[in-house]
Write an enzyme that holds these catalytic residues in place. Structure first.
Site, mmCIF file in Angstrom:
data_model
loop_
_atom_site.group_PDB
_atom_site.id
_atom_site.type_symbol
_atom_site.label_atom_id
_atom_site.label_comp_id
_atom_site.label_asym_id
_atom_site.label_seq_id
_atom_site.Cartn_x
_atom_site.Cartn_y
_atom_site.Cartn_z
ATOM 1 N N GLU A 55 57.303 92.537 24.767
ATOM 2 C CA GLU A 55 57.487 92.926 26.165
ATOM 3 C C GLU A 55 56.634 94.129 26.571
ATOM 4 O O GLU A 55 55.950 94.070 27.609
ATOM 5 C CB GLU A 55 58.964 93.204 26.462
ATOM 6 C CG GLU A 55 59.874 91.986 26.303
ATOM 7 C CD GLU A 55 60.495 91.892 24.921
ATOM 8 O OE1 GLU A 55 61.639 91.434 24.813
ATOM 9 O OE2 GLU A 55 59.815 92.299 23.935
ATOM 10 N N CYS A 78 65.441 93.381 23.267
ATOM 11 C CA CYS A 78 66.272 94.305 22.491
ATOM 12 C C CYS A 78 66.834 95.392 23.399
ATOM 13 O O CYS A 78 66.235 95.769 24.406
ATOM 14 C CB CYS A 78 65.482 94.903 21.340
ATOM 15 S SG CYS A 78 64.141 96.014 21.824
ATOM 16 N N ALA A 165 53.092 65.693 -11.829
ATOM 17 C CA ALA A 165 52.068 65.782 -12.876
ATOM 18 C C ALA A 165 52.255 64.629 -13.848
ATOM 19 O O ALA A 165 53.322 64.020 -13.928
ATOM 20 C CB ALA A 165 52.162 67.114 -13.610
ATOM 21 N N ARG A 187 51.791 78.060 4.669
ATOM 22 C CA ARG A 187 51.921 79.369 4.014
ATOM 23 C C ARG A 187 51.690 80.490 5.019
ATOM 24 O O ARG A 187 52.393 81.496 5.018
ATOM 25 C CB ARG A 187 50.887 79.493 2.890
ATOM 26 C CG ARG A 187 51.166 78.681 1.648
ATOM 27 C CD ARG A 187 50.052 78.895 0.620
ATOM 28 N NE ARG A 187 50.276 78.140 -0.613
ATOM 29 C CZ ARG A 187 49.442 78.127 -1.636
ATOM 30 N NH1 ARG A 187 48.302 78.819 -1.561
ATOM 31 N NH2 ARG A 187 49.735 77.423 -2.715
ATOM 32 N N ASP A 203 50.411 76.808 -13.963
ATOM 33 C CA ASP A 203 49.332 76.568 -13.003
ATOM 34 C C ASP A 203 48.441 77.783 -12.747
ATOM 35 O O ASP A 203 47.360 77.636 -12.178
ATOM 36 C CB ASP A 203 49.916 76.112 -11.657
ATOM 37 C CG ASP A 203 50.622 74.763 -11.749
ATOM 38 O OD1 ASP A 203 50.483 74.102 -12.799
ATOM 39 O OD2 ASP A 203 51.311 74.390 -10.780
ATOM 40 N N LEU A 207 48.497 81.517 -4.885
ATOM 41 C CA LEU A 207 49.517 81.504 -3.828
ATOM 42 C C LEU A 207 49.052 82.190 -2.554
ATOM 43 O O LEU A 207 49.863 82.682 -1.771
ATOM 44 C CB LEU A 207 50.825 82.159 -4.325
ATOM 45 C CG LEU A 207 51.456 81.519 -5.574
ATOM 46 C CD1 LEU A 207 52.739 82.257 -5.944
ATOM 47 C CD2 LEU A 207 51.733 80.045 -5.357
ATOM 48 N N ARG A 210 43.995 80.300 2.060
ATOM 49 C CA ARG A 210 42.539 80.268 1.924
ATOM 50 C C ARG A 210 41.920 79.347 2.985
ATOM 51 O O ARG A 210 42.537 78.390 3.433
ATOM 52 C CB ARG A 210 42.141 79.774 0.529
ATOM 53 C CG ARG A 210 42.657 80.686 -0.582
ATOM 54 C CD ARG A 210 42.188 80.244 -1.961
ATOM 55 N NE ARG A 210 42.728 78.967 -2.385
ATOM 56 C CZ ARG A 210 43.952 78.813 -2.898
ATOM 57 N NH1 ARG A 210 44.774 79.837 -3.019
ATOM 58 N NH2 ARG A 210 44.362 77.611 -3.287
ATOM 59 N N GLU A 297 57.361 76.608 -3.195
ATOM 60 C CA GLU A 297 56.502 75.524 -3.667
ATOM 61 C C GLU A 297 56.865 75.068 -5.077
ATOM 62 O O GLU A 297 56.033 74.525 -5.794
ATOM 63 C CB GLU A 297 55.041 75.968 -3.590
ATOM 64 C CG GLU A 297 54.596 76.299 -2.168
ATOM 65 C CD GLU A 297 53.091 76.353 -1.999
ATOM 66 O OE1 GLU A 297 52.378 75.554 -2.643
ATOM 67 O OE2 GLU A 297 52.618 77.195 -1.216
ATOM 68 N N GLY A 299 58.558 75.371 -9.095
ATOM 69 C CA GLY A 299 58.643 74.036 -9.608
ATOM 70 C C GLY A 299 60.019 73.385 -9.575
ATOM 71 O O GLY A 299 60.912 73.802 -8.839
#
Length: 367
Positions: A55, A78, A165, A187, A203, A207, A210, A297, A299
């Site tokens: 605002e 607020c 996998a 992400r 892995d 994270l 990109r 993400e 496992g």
């Protein structure tokens, strides 16, 4: 203003607010549009870190044109003095004549008081328009306010038969480049990306977001009871550049705690239940640290624990047209279900093709 115009300008305010998602925590990502005589005179959205709010930025852009104008705000302004003055008072002081907002803020410091202050000052307040969209946009902030934890999206990218996998661990790549780019966009709109210790060990993920042209990165969270993570991996090497938060148990080795602290990671001690970190304790710890939206993400073990504890608010699946077979690694670990009625249920809200893979999004039933 007509109802159609109100919808148009409020939809714009909501879209502006979404620009801040992933960057404004612990504050909500709010958008504001100021319209005078059918012309947009000011726009703003919550700045990175949560201030300044939407605002005052829109009001500064509008200047004197704010007097007699309508302010479209994606959440109740607020009404409390925090690190910035109340937005409700800023709207009053600027001479705004009308405020259109979809719904109340659930923060007890506001919760209807912003609207009450505006009405007491003679400003017309209209609410309820586009409330469903606003509820979805602010779900993370609301859940943290009401339950003390962030909104959790569980992302799974798997083969047609639910594998992530092969039996040898080969997993790159099950889905194609279009789907992987969509993951990076997701992400970007979350405060944090979270994985379990097995994924971090197996892995060695970065994270990070990109190839999206962003100037910020989400917090990287790893759930690891014993902190038995590779000290030479990407997360360790980049912890001083992009935040790494490690959720661990009280029994984590003291030397490992000191080592990770020295590498730049933030350590969050969580409760242990049944030999594993309690997922509710993990999320409460992340919520206490300010996170409102977490993108998990995997496992498989972490995914199963969150689902079994009914802590997943949204499922995002990427399914590829490849079949791996029963010997492959399942996307979700054991949940100990004896009856189908015990299984968590979700409602389908979106499906689309992504370069030959299928995206499907599901929301918690009744949520």
């Amino acid at each position: 203003m007509s109802a159609a115009q109100d919808r148009r300008y409020l939809a714009l305010a909501l879209s502006l607010g979404r620009r801040g998602q992933g960057r404004t925590w612990p504050n909500p990502a709010v958008g504001c549009v100021i319209v005078n005589d059918g012309r947009i005179v000011g726009r703003g959205w919550t700045a990175p870190g949560g201030r300044p709010h939407a605002e005052p930025q829109a009001l500064a852009q509008a200047g004197d044109a704010a007097r007699g104008a309508t302010a479209y705000v994606s959440l109740e302004p607020c009404a409390h003095h925090g690190k910035t003055p109340p937005c409700s008072q800023a709207l009053i002081d600027a001479g705004i004549a009308r405020v259109v907002a979809p719904l109340e803020d659930t923060d007890p410091r506001v919760s209807g008081q912003g609207f009450a202050q505006l009405r007491a000052a003679g400003i017309e307040v209209t609410t309820g328009l586009l409330a469903d969209q606003a509820e979805a946009d602010h779900a993370g902030f609301f859940i943290r306010t009401e339950q003390g934890r962030p909104f959790v999206t569980l992302k799974l990218a798997n083969s047609f038969d639910g594998r992530i996998a092969t039996a040898t661990g080969d997993s790159q790549w099950i889905t194609g480049p279009v789907a992987r780019r969509a993951v990076h966009a997701m992400r970007m709109r979350n405060d944090a990306v979270m994985v379990g210790a097995g994924t971090a060990r197996g892995d060695d993920p970065s994270l990070t977001v990109r190839d999206m042209g962003v100037d910020h990165q989400p917090v990287r969270v790893v759930v690891s009871r014993r902190l038995d993570l590779p000290l030479s991996g990407l997360l360790a090497r980049t912890a001083k550049d992009v935040p790494v938060w490690l959720c661990h148990g009280a029994d984590a080795d003291d030397m490992l705690q000191q080592t990770w602290d020295g590498l730049g990671a933030e350590l969050i001690r969580c409760d242990v239940t049944g030999g594993h970190l309690d997922p509710r304790s993990v999320l409460q710890g992340l919520g206490a640290a300010g996170l409102t939206r977490v993108f998990c993400e995997g496992g498989g073990a972490l995914a199963a624990s969150l689902l079994a504890a009914d802590l997943v608010d949204e499922l995002v699946g990427f399914s590829a047209g490849v079949v791996i077979g029963a010997e492959g690694t399942p996307a979700i670990g054991a949940m100990g279900l004896a009856r189908l009625v015990e299984a968590p249920r979700f409602e389908l809200i979106e499906t689309r093709d992504l370069g030959g893979d299928v995206l499907h999004r599901w929301r918690r039933s009744g949520g």
